[in-house]
Design a protein around this motif. Structure first.
Motif, PDB file in Angstrom:
ATOM      1  N   ALA A 242       0.844  -1.197   0.000  1.00  0.00           N
ATOM      2  CA  ALA A 242       0.000   0.000   0.000  1.00  0.00           C
ATOM      3  C   ALA A 242       0.877   1.245   0.000  1.00  0.00           C
ATOM      4  CB  ALA A 242      -0.917  -0.003   1.231  1.00  0.00           C
ATOM      5  N   SER A 243       0.362   2.308  -0.571  1.00  0.00           N
ATOM      6  CA  SER A 243       1.111   3.568  -0.641  1.00  0.00           C
ATOM      7  C   SER A 243       0.138   4.739  -0.595  1.00  0.00           C
ATOM      8  CB  SER A 243       1.927   3.627  -1.929  1.00  0.00           C
ATOM      9  OG  SER A 243       1.061   3.516  -3.043  1.00  0.00           O
ATOM     10  N   GLU A 244       0.685   5.898  -0.283  1.00  0.00           N
ATOM     11  CA  GLU A 244      -0.104   7.133  -0.288  1.00  0.00           C
ATOM     12  C   GLU A 244       0.611   8.168  -1.132  1.00  0.00           C
ATOM     13  OE1 GLU A 244      -1.687   6.715   4.313  1.00  0.00           O
ATOM     14  OE2 GLU A 244      -0.596   8.521   3.688  1.00  0.00           O
ATOM     15  N   PHE A 245      -0.144   8.880  -1.953  1.00  0.00           N
ATOM     16  CA  PHE A 245       0.440   9.916  -2.811  1.00  0.00           C
ATOM     17  C   PHE A 245      -0.368  11.208  -2.717  1.00  0.00           C
ATOM     18  CE2 PHE A 245       2.296   6.207  -4.714  1.00  0.00           C
ATOM     19  CZ  PHE A 245       3.505   6.648  -5.222  1.00  0.00           C
ATOM     20  N   TYR A 246       0.324  12.328  -2.914  1.00  0.00           N
ATOM     21  CA  TYR A 246      -0.347  13.607  -3.138  1.00  0.00           C
ATOM     22  C   TYR A 246      -0.088  13.982  -4.593  1.00  0.00           C
ATOM     23  CZ  TYR A 246      -0.825  14.708   1.918  1.00  0.00           C
ATOM     24  OH  TYR A 246      -1.149  14.716   3.253  1.00  0.00           O
ATOM     25  N   LEU A 247      -1.147  14.345  -5.292  1.00  0.00           N
ATOM     26  CA  LEU A 247      -1.057  14.818  -6.672  1.00  0.00           C
ATOM     27  C   LEU A 247      -1.407  16.297  -6.646  1.00  0.00           C
ATOM     28  CD1 LEU A 247      -3.114  11.897  -8.331  1.00  0.00           C
ATOM     29  CD2 LEU A 247      -0.690  11.919  -7.691  1.00  0.00           C
ATOM     30  N   ARG A 248      -0.422  17.149  -6.942  1.00  0.00           N
ATOM     31  CA  ARG A 248      -0.644  18.592  -6.768  1.00  0.00           C
ATOM     32  C   ARG A 248      -0.434  19.356  -8.068  1.00  0.00           C
ATOM     33  NH1 ARG A 248       1.273  20.338  -0.795  1.00  0.00           N
ATOM     34  NH2 ARG A 248       2.415  18.457  -0.199  1.00  0.00           N
ATOM     35  N   ALA A 249      -1.210  20.398  -8.232  1.00  0.00           N
ATOM     36  CA  ALA A 249      -1.085  21.268  -9.409  1.00  0.00           C
ATOM     37  C   ALA A 249      -1.768  22.599  -9.113  1.00  0.00           C
ATOM     38  CB  ALA A 249      -1.723  20.600 -10.618  1.00  0.00           C
ATOM     39  N   PRO A 250      -1.437  23.633  -9.899  1.00  0.00           N
ATOM     40  CA  PRO A 250      -2.038  24.946  -9.645  1.00  0.00           C
ATOM     41  C   PRO A 250      -3.534  25.023  -9.964  1.00  0.00           C
ATOM     42  CG  PRO A 250      -0.090  25.142 -11.047  1.00  0.00           C
ATOM     43  CD  PRO A 250      -0.407  23.686 -10.935  1.00  0.00           C
ATOM     44  N   THR A 251      -4.063  24.047 -10.713  1.00  0.00           N
ATOM     45  CA  THR A 251      -5.515  24.055 -10.966  1.00  0.00           C
ATOM     46  C   THR A 251      -6.091  22.688 -10.604  1.00  0.00           C
ATOM     47  OG1 THR A 251      -5.382  23.207 -13.232  1.00  0.00           O
ATOM     48  CG2 THR A 251      -5.218  25.614 -12.959  1.00  0.00           C
ATOM     49  N   LYS A 252      -7.384  22.715 -10.273  1.00  0.00           N
ATOM     50  CA  LYS A 252      -8.075  21.481  -9.943  1.00  0.00           C
ATOM     51  C   LYS A 252      -8.139  20.568 -11.178  1.00  0.00           C
ATOM     52  CE  LYS A 252     -12.276  21.030  -7.282  1.00  0.00           C
ATOM     53  NZ  LYS A 252     -13.285  21.783  -6.537  1.00  0.00           N
ATOM     54  N   ASP A 253      -8.307  21.194 -12.348  1.00  0.00           N
ATOM     55  CA  ASP A 253      -8.396  20.403 -13.581  1.00  0.00           C
ATOM     56  C   ASP A 253      -7.115  19.613 -13.816  1.00  0.00           C
ATOM     57  OD1 ASP A 253     -10.934  21.125 -14.107  1.00  0.00           O
ATOM     58  OD2 ASP A 253     -10.446  22.626 -15.642  1.00  0.00           O
ATOM     59  N   TYR A 254      -5.975  20.261 -13.590  1.00  0.00           N
ATOM     60  CA  TYR A 254      -4.719  19.539 -13.829  1.00  0.00           C
ATOM     61  C   TYR A 254      -4.497  18.469 -12.749  1.00  0.00           C
ATOM     62  CZ  TYR A 254      -0.228  18.695 -16.052  1.00  0.00           C
ATOM     63  OH  TYR A 254       0.815  18.111 -16.722  1.00  0.00           O
ATOM     64  N   CYS A 255      -4.996  18.718 -11.523  1.00  0.00           N
ATOM     65  CA  CYS A 255      -4.965  17.667 -10.492  1.00  0.00           C
ATOM     66  C   CYS A 255      -5.719  16.432 -10.981  1.00  0.00           C
ATOM     67  CB  CYS A 255      -5.601  18.152  -9.188  1.00  0.00           C
ATOM     68  SG  CYS A 255      -4.611  19.342  -8.271  1.00  0.00           S
ATOM     69  N   LYS A 256      -6.865  16.668 -11.637  1.00  0.00           N
ATOM     70  CA  LYS A 256      -7.663  15.534 -12.134  1.00  0.00           C
ATOM     71  C   LYS A 256      -6.944  14.826 -13.274  1.00  0.00           C
ATOM     72  CE  LYS A 256     -12.093  17.401 -10.680  1.00  0.00           C
ATOM     73  NZ  LYS A 256     -13.249  18.194 -11.107  1.00  0.00           N
ATOM     74  N   GLU A 257      -6.239  15.592 -14.091  1.00  0.00           N
ATOM     75  CA  GLU A 257      -5.432  14.996 -15.169  1.00  0.00           C
ATOM     76  C   GLU A 257      -4.324  14.119 -14.552  1.00  0.00           C
ATOM     77  OE1 GLU A 257      -5.421  14.609 -18.276  1.00  0.00           O
ATOM     78  OE2 GLU A 257      -3.305  14.246 -18.820  1.00  0.00           O
ATOM     79  N   LEU A 258      -3.717  14.590 -13.464  1.00  0.00           N
ATOM     80  CA  LEU A 258      -2.683  13.799 -12.783  1.00  0.00           C
ATOM     81  C   LEU A 258      -3.277  12.496 -12.262  1.00  0.00           C
ATOM     82  CD1 LEU A 258      -0.755  16.511 -10.703  1.00  0.00           C
ATOM     83  CD2 LEU A 258      -0.019  15.416 -12.832  1.00  0.00           C
ATOM     84  N   LEU A 259      -4.500  12.564 -11.745  1.00  0.00           N
ATOM     85  CA  LEU A 259      -5.153  11.363 -11.224  1.00  0.00           C
ATOM     86  C   LEU A 259      -5.386  10.353 -12.355  1.00  0.00           C
ATOM     87  CD1 LEU A 259      -6.511   9.744  -8.976  1.00  0.00           C
ATOM     88  CD2 LEU A 259      -8.630  11.027  -9.404  1.00  0.00           C
ATOM     89  N   ARG A 260      -5.813  10.861 -13.513  1.00  0.00           N
ATOM     90  CA  ARG A 260      -6.057   9.977 -14.659  1.00  0.00           C
ATOM     91  C   ARG A 260      -4.747   9.254 -15.031  1.00  0.00           C
ATOM     92  NH1 ARG A 260      -5.382   9.700 -19.720  1.00  0.00           N
ATOM     93  NH2 ARG A 260      -4.278  11.677 -19.915  1.00  0.00           N
ATOM     94  N   ARG A 261      -3.656   9.999 -15.087  1.00  0.00           N
ATOM     95  CA  ARG A 261      -2.376   9.392 -15.466  1.00  0.00           C
ATOM     96  C   ARG A 261      -1.867   8.448 -14.380  1.00  0.00           C
ATOM     97  NH1 ARG A 261       1.548  13.723 -18.445  1.00  0.00           N
ATOM     98  NH2 ARG A 261      -0.022  15.196 -19.161  1.00  0.00           N
ATOM     99  N   PHE A 262      -2.110   8.827 -13.110  1.00  0.00           N
ATOM    100  CA  PHE A 262      -1.694   7.977 -11.986  1.00  0.00           C
ATOM    101  C   PHE A 262      -2.381   6.616 -12.077  1.00  0.00           C
ATOM    102  CE2 PHE A 262      -2.082   6.228  -7.771  1.00  0.00           C
ATOM    103  CZ  PHE A 262      -0.857   6.476  -7.176  1.00  0.00           C
ATOM    104  N   GLU A 263      -3.705   6.661 -12.347  1.00  0.00           N
ATOM    105  CA  GLU A 263      -4.464   5.401 -12.431  1.00  0.00           C
ATOM    106  C   GLU A 263      -3.922   4.517 -13.555  1.00  0.00           C
ATOM    107  OE1 GLU A 263      -8.811   6.745 -10.606  1.00  0.00           O
ATOM    108  OE2 GLU A 263      -8.315   7.243 -12.689  1.00  0.00           O
ATOM    109  N   ALA A 264      -3.519   5.146 -14.660  1.00  0.00           N
ATOM    110  CA  ALA A 264      -2.955   4.366 -15.777  1.00  0.00           C
ATOM    111  C   ALA A 264      -1.635   3.723 -15.366  1.00  0.00           C
ATOM    112  CB  ALA A 264      -2.774   5.270 -16.998  1.00  0.00           C
TER     113      ALA A 264
END
Ligand SMILES: [Zn+2]
Ligand SMILES: [Zn+2]
Length: 398
Positions: A242-264
């Motif tokens: 198990a692991s924990e990550f923070y995905l950070r960006a200056p906009t919420k939209d780019y945070c969601k893009e990071l989540l999409r790539r993380f899941e991949a």
């Protein structure tokens, strides 16, 4: 006439902060010496509320259903706007007050206590509140308090945060917090390794994939994590990691893009190793701070009034995040930084924890308390300034 009343009130409150400074510093050091983690800040909340009460504020404990939250109110002479000063007081695991929340706590509390002690009742319409907000580090306490209605009716909010320099405006990043797990199959690591499915290999593959992904990310995005479960013993093929990550960006939209790539990346690591993966993102997204230059300018002028210098941003550091971002997206808010250490000392370091109880931290706490109190007075005494802050809030996107 009103301007005179405001000026007199400001002078009295500034002097009251100076009178209370020794006591405030003592509380700051007590909190520093007793680091309490998110939602467990019982002693800090106790000391701060006692102090506010002693100086005449009306205190409510456990507001918003959070036992370590509080609200202290200083009423005005008639109905009017509510201005909130926020105080944080939680620490970090193992490294204590390495974010200097003991200084935030006593600056915010000092502002409220000085207003109550110097004025009793505000000579203006409205009220000023100190809202004690638990669990900034990891618990999104302010979001919970907002959901529970504690900020309902608040017209504008403010707080200070300690840093290696004083800046009235400085952006922060949004965050999506994710947990990622891999499930494989346990087996004897020496006699039957080919019967196992290695969940630690999947986890290592995830970290490698994320590091490769990083090259194609915007430079202000941040992806960082830790392994919280890496296996049980070296002679067992790990069946669960198990692991924990923070995905950070200056906009919420780019945070969601990071989540999409993380899941991949997680899916790819699972496929490569024959594991199953589960990615769970925290439903609370931290918003980036929305600027309010009207309020930031008032705060800057009050720093000038008390002769506390503002520093140019030297551009040496990246940006952090705060649950105050969510407050700033809901109502006009400022989150200025106040110097409590020399240049170049990173937050969340053991060095910064030391500086958070230094004479520089006392100076920052006193200046923060004064500037917060004076800015809150500006907003209750000068309705046109509050209106300008609200107009800016309505006009801009954060
Ligand atoms: Zn922090
Ligand atoms: Zn902090």
């Amino acid at each position: 006439m009103a301007a005179d009343a405001l000026d007199q009130a400001k002078t009295k409150v500034t002097e009251a902060v100076d009178r209370l400074a020794d006591d405030l510093e003592a509380i700051s050091h007590q909190i520093h010496a007793t680091p309490e983690l998110c939602f467990h800040e019982e002693q800090a909340a106790g000391w701060l509320t006692m102090f506010l009460e002693k100086h005449g504020a009306r205190v409510e404990r456990g507001v918003g259903g959070l036992p370590t939250a509080f609200r202290a109110t200083v009423e005005g002479q008639a109905a009017g706007p509510t201005i909130a000063i926020m105080a944080e007081y939680d620490a970090l695991p193992n490294i204590g007050h390495a974010c200097g929340h003991n200084v935030i706590a006593t600056a915010g509390t000092g502002a409220g206590a000085a207003i109550a002690a110097a004025l009793g009742t505000l000579p203006f319409a409205g009220r000023i509140q100190v809202i004690g907000t638990p669990a900034e580090e990891g618990g999104a306490g302010k979001v919970r308090l907002m959901e529970a209605g504690v900020f309902k009716g608040v017209d504008a909010a403010m707080m200070i945060h300690g840093r290696c320099g004083t800046q009235v405006w400085r952006p922060t990043l949004g965050i999506i917090k994710v947990k990622c797990e891999f499930f494989g199959r346990a087996s004897h690591a020496s006699s039957w390794p080919w019967s196992g499915v290695n969940a630690l290999n999947a986890m290592i593959q995830l970290f490698v994939s994320l590091d490769q992904m990083r090259q194609q990310l915007r430079p202000d995005a941040r992806v960082h994590g830790i392994i919280t479960m890496g296996g049980d013993q070296a002679n067992i093929i790990p069946e669960h990691t198990a692991s924990e990550f923070y995905l950070r960006a200056p906009t919420k939209d780019y945070c969601k893009e990071l989540l999409r790539r993380f899941e991949a990346c997680a899916q790819g690591a699972a496929t490569a190793t024959g594991c199953r993966t589960v990615v769970t993102s925290d439903p609370i997204i931290h918003d980036p701070l929305k600027a309010n230059f009207t309020m930031a300018e008032l705060f800057g002028k009050n720093l000038e009034r008390i002769d506390f210098p503002v520093d140019p941003d030297d551009g040496e550091a990246g940006y952090g995040s705060t649950d105050c971002g969510n407050v700033s997206q809901a109502l006009p808010t400022i989150h200025p930084y106040i110097r409590i250490s020399p240049d170049g000392i990173p937050g969340h370091s053991r060095e910064f924890a030391e500086w958070a109880k230094s004479p520089l931290a006392r100076a920052g706490m006193v200046a923060g308390a004064k500037a917060l109190a004076l800015t809150a007075l500006d907003l209750v005494a000068r309705p046109e300034e509050l209106q300008r802050a609200k107009d800016e809030f309505a006009r801009t996107r954060g």
